[in-house]
Every structure is written in structure tokens, then in C-alpha cells.
Scaffold this active site. Structure first.
Site, PDB file in Angstrom:
ATOM      1  N   CYS A 187       0.832  -1.208   0.000  1.00 15.70           N
ATOM      2  CA  CYS A 187       0.000   0.000   0.000  1.00 15.70           C
ATOM      3  C   CYS A 187       0.870   1.262   0.000  1.00 15.70           C
ATOM      4  O   CYS A 187       1.656   1.464  -0.912  1.00 15.70           O
ATOM      5  CB  CYS A 187      -0.991  -0.034   1.166  1.00 15.70           C
ATOM      6  SG  CYS A 187      -2.387   1.118   0.934  1.00 15.70           S
ATOM      7  N   HIS A 195      -4.561  -5.111  -0.498  1.00 20.04           N
ATOM      8  CA  HIS A 195      -4.484  -5.741   0.821  1.00 20.04           C
ATOM      9  C   HIS A 195      -4.984  -7.185   0.848  1.00 20.04           C
ATOM     10  O   HIS A 195      -6.016  -7.490   1.455  1.00 20.04           O
ATOM     11  CB  HIS A 195      -5.276  -4.907   1.822  1.00 20.04           C
ATOM     12  CG  HIS A 195      -4.678  -3.573   2.096  1.00 20.04           C
ATOM     13  ND1 HIS A 195      -3.568  -3.399   2.895  1.00 20.04           N
ATOM     14  CD2 HIS A 195      -5.027  -2.333   1.650  1.00 20.04           C
ATOM     15  CE1 HIS A 195      -3.259  -2.109   2.952  1.00 20.04           C
ATOM     16  NE2 HIS A 195      -4.122  -1.450   2.205  1.00 20.04           N
ATOM     17  N   GLU A 220      -3.774  -9.324   2.641  1.00 16.90           N
ATOM     18  CA  GLU A 220      -3.605  -9.786   4.024  1.00 16.90           C
ATOM     19  C   GLU A 220      -4.825  -9.494   4.888  1.00 16.90           C
ATOM     20  O   GLU A 220      -4.920  -9.998   6.019  1.00 16.90           O
ATOM     21  CB  GLU A 220      -2.367  -9.128   4.653  1.00 16.90           C
ATOM     22  CG  GLU A 220      -2.542  -7.713   5.159  1.00 16.90           C
ATOM     23  CD  GLU A 220      -2.484  -6.651   4.065  1.00 16.90           C
ATOM     24  OE1 GLU A 220      -2.561  -5.454   4.398  1.00 16.90           O
ATOM     25  OE2 GLU A 220      -2.365  -7.010   2.871  1.00 16.90           O
TER      26      GLU A 220
END
Length: 301
Positions: A142, A235, A237
Site C-alpha cells: 500500500c 491488501h 492480508e
């Protein structure tokens, strides 16, 4: 193989409850193998959540991983207790003489601020430079990815008129790449950011290649072989409810798209990206393992 983290790190209980094998230092010492040494430079305010999310993905890979938590040396966290930071994090100044197989640099909630005005920008620049001599491979995430591209290649970020938030369909442009192995031709990725890097700003002749992007939210994943870095703007994760938590934190201002069933914030979202996250992080760890020197001292030579 399991991941080794501190015995009393909060993430341990969460991961063990999920069935992730977490190894103690004593158990790790019994195995006659060299573990992968991975540093996590955690720039996120909620450090415990980010630790858990990254450790979950690394702990599912078939290699023994030692995850070391690193922080900016001269920055005081306002959202995570000083006790937690002191117990589990090492300032970068304390590890700068050491070498790592991998480094993960997270995002940070500073996307709307010019890089040079971020309080820890000078140290982060030194960390990026250090990664070229002391780290075999880096994964930037990011804002961390935007910052790395700006530092190494001078690529500017662009502010968005509104927050890009939701789960978006992405196209796999390089299925033969070792980073993309096993990922489908199209796959879902959570997005949560206020800025973007644009394809037309990528300089020619630097070896940068776009591995995945979205028609709605733009670039997602860039391979940067010259810097031995994978830049991930989104993202994989994220937990199932991370976007819901952000929506509540933002007081309902930015409804995540393609996330809540029927766009009803009371409805339980389905996690359609979990397997994609495991594949990407597994590929990154595997490729790092295949190419890193056996002797850590040889990294950077």
C-alpha cells in the site's frame, strides 16, 4: 512448516486458535535447518492486527520462518501501547547491521501527506537504501509500495477524489511469473487507499512490470527486479471484517464496494480473497528461499 514468533505475542493465541502452527524458540532450535529470517517494518497504527495478518500468511508457507518486528527508531506509536512496542519491536537502528532474507514494509495512514512531510521519511529512505545491501527480497504494501517507488524511481502518487474501498476483480497479467504462480486469471483483492500510482507514470527502461491490475482501481502489483522488490498497492492480508471495521471507523462515510451482501452493512461479507493471499505470500517466500544465500552474511555481496 511453522512460523516462530515471541511466545507471548498476542498474535500467537489468535493463530493457534486458527490452526496455524506456531513454533517456540526451543522447538525451532531442535530443527537442523536454517529458518527464513523475515523483518516486518510495521508502520500501521494498529500494529497487533497487522502483525497477526502478516504472520498468518507467512505461517502457512512450507518453510520455517522467523518473523522479527521492526519499528521506525525515532517515531512514537500513538495507537499501540508502549509496553507492546518495547516487548516485541526492535528499532531499526538496532538491526541495521544485521541481514535478512526478506523485508515486508506495510502501509501507513499518511497517503494525503507529501512524502517529505512524513515525520519519519528520512529514516524510511535510509531503510529502503539499507534493504539493497542487507535484505535479499522486499515486499512493500500500500503506502509502503508507493513510497518505495517514489524513493527508487521518482514515481509520484496521485490523490483520489474519494476513498477506493471494497473488494475488486483484478486481472493476472503474468501467470507464468513466479510471484503469480497458481493465481487465477481474475481474482478478488481488497482495496483501501486514498492515493494511486498510475501506469502512465511508470518509467521505461527500469524493468518495472505490472503483474495485476483492476479496471476500477488501477494498478495492484508491480515487479521491480532491479530493487528485488514486489510492490503491492492493495491488501490480500486483510481479514474478512477489516473493511467493515474501517467503514465503522470512518463513521459510515465510505461504503466498501462489492463487499457487504446487498450493500447492507449489517450483512456478513464473504471472504473471496483468502486463498489468493496465501498464494501470493507463499510464492514470495518460496522465491525468496530459492534464491537467497545459505549464509546470511553473503546477502548483498
Amino acid at each position: 512448516m511453522p512460523i516462530r514468533i515471541a511466545d507471548n505475542l498476542p498474535a500467537r493465541r489468535t493463530l493457534e486458535a486458527e490452526g496455524v502452527i506456531v513454533m517456540s524458540e526451543t522447538e525451532a532450535a531442535r530443527q537442523d535447518i536454517r529458518p527464513m529470517r523475515i523483518a516486518l517494518l510495521n508502520l500501521m497504527p494498529d500494529k497487533i492486527t497487522t502483525e497477526t495478518q502478516i504472520a498468518r500468511l507467512l505461517g502457512a508457507t512450507p518453510l520455517q520462518v522467523d518473523l522479527e518486528l521492526v519499528r521506525i527508531s525515532d517515531h512514537v506509536s500513538k495507537n499501540t501501547s508502549a509496553g507492546h512496542i518495547s516487548a516485541f519491536y526492535r528499532p531499526w537502528d538496532d538491526v541495521r547491521a544485521e541481514k535478512y532474507d526478506g523485508l515486508i514494509v506495510t502501509g501507513a495512514p499518511v497517503e494525503t501527506i507529501p512524502y517529505e512531510e512524513v515525520s519519519y521519511w528520512d529514516e524510511l529512505r535510509r531503510i529502503f537504501d539499507w534493504s539493497q545491501s542487507n535484505v535479499h527480497r522486499t515486499l512493500s504494501v500500500c503506502w509502503g509500495a508507493m513510497a518505495a517507488l517514489y524513493h527508487f524511481h521518482g514515481i509520484e502518487k496521485h490523490g483520489l477524489p474519494t476513498k477506493a474501498s471494497g473488494v475488486f476483480r483484478h486481472v493476472n497479467h503474468a501467470p507464468a511469473s513466479p510471484w503469480m504462480r497458481g493465481l487465477p486469471d481474475v481474482f478478488d483483492v481488497p482495496v483501501s487507499r486514498w492515493s494511486e500510482v498510475r501506469r502512465e507514470d511508470l518509467p521505461e527502461g527500469r524493468g518495472l512490470s505490472v503483474l495485476a491490475d483492476s479496471a476500477e482501481t488501477g494498478l495492484c502489483l508491480i515487479d521491480d527486479p532491479a530493487m528485488r522488490t514486489l510492490h503491492m498497492f492493495n491488501h490480500l492480508e486483510y481479514d474478512t471484517l477489516t473493511l467493515a471495521g474501517e467503514y465503522a471507523r470512518d463513521e459510515g462515510k465510505y461504503l466498501p464496494r462489492n463487499y457487504f451482501p446487498g450493500d447492507d452493512p449489517q450483512a456478513m461479507p464473504a471472504n473471496t480473497w483468502r486463498g489468493h493471499g496465501h498464494l501470493l505470500y507463499g510464492n514470495w517466500i518460496n522465491e525468496t528461499y530459492q534464491t537467497t544465500p545459505y549464509d546470511l552474511a553473503d546477502i548483498g555481496r
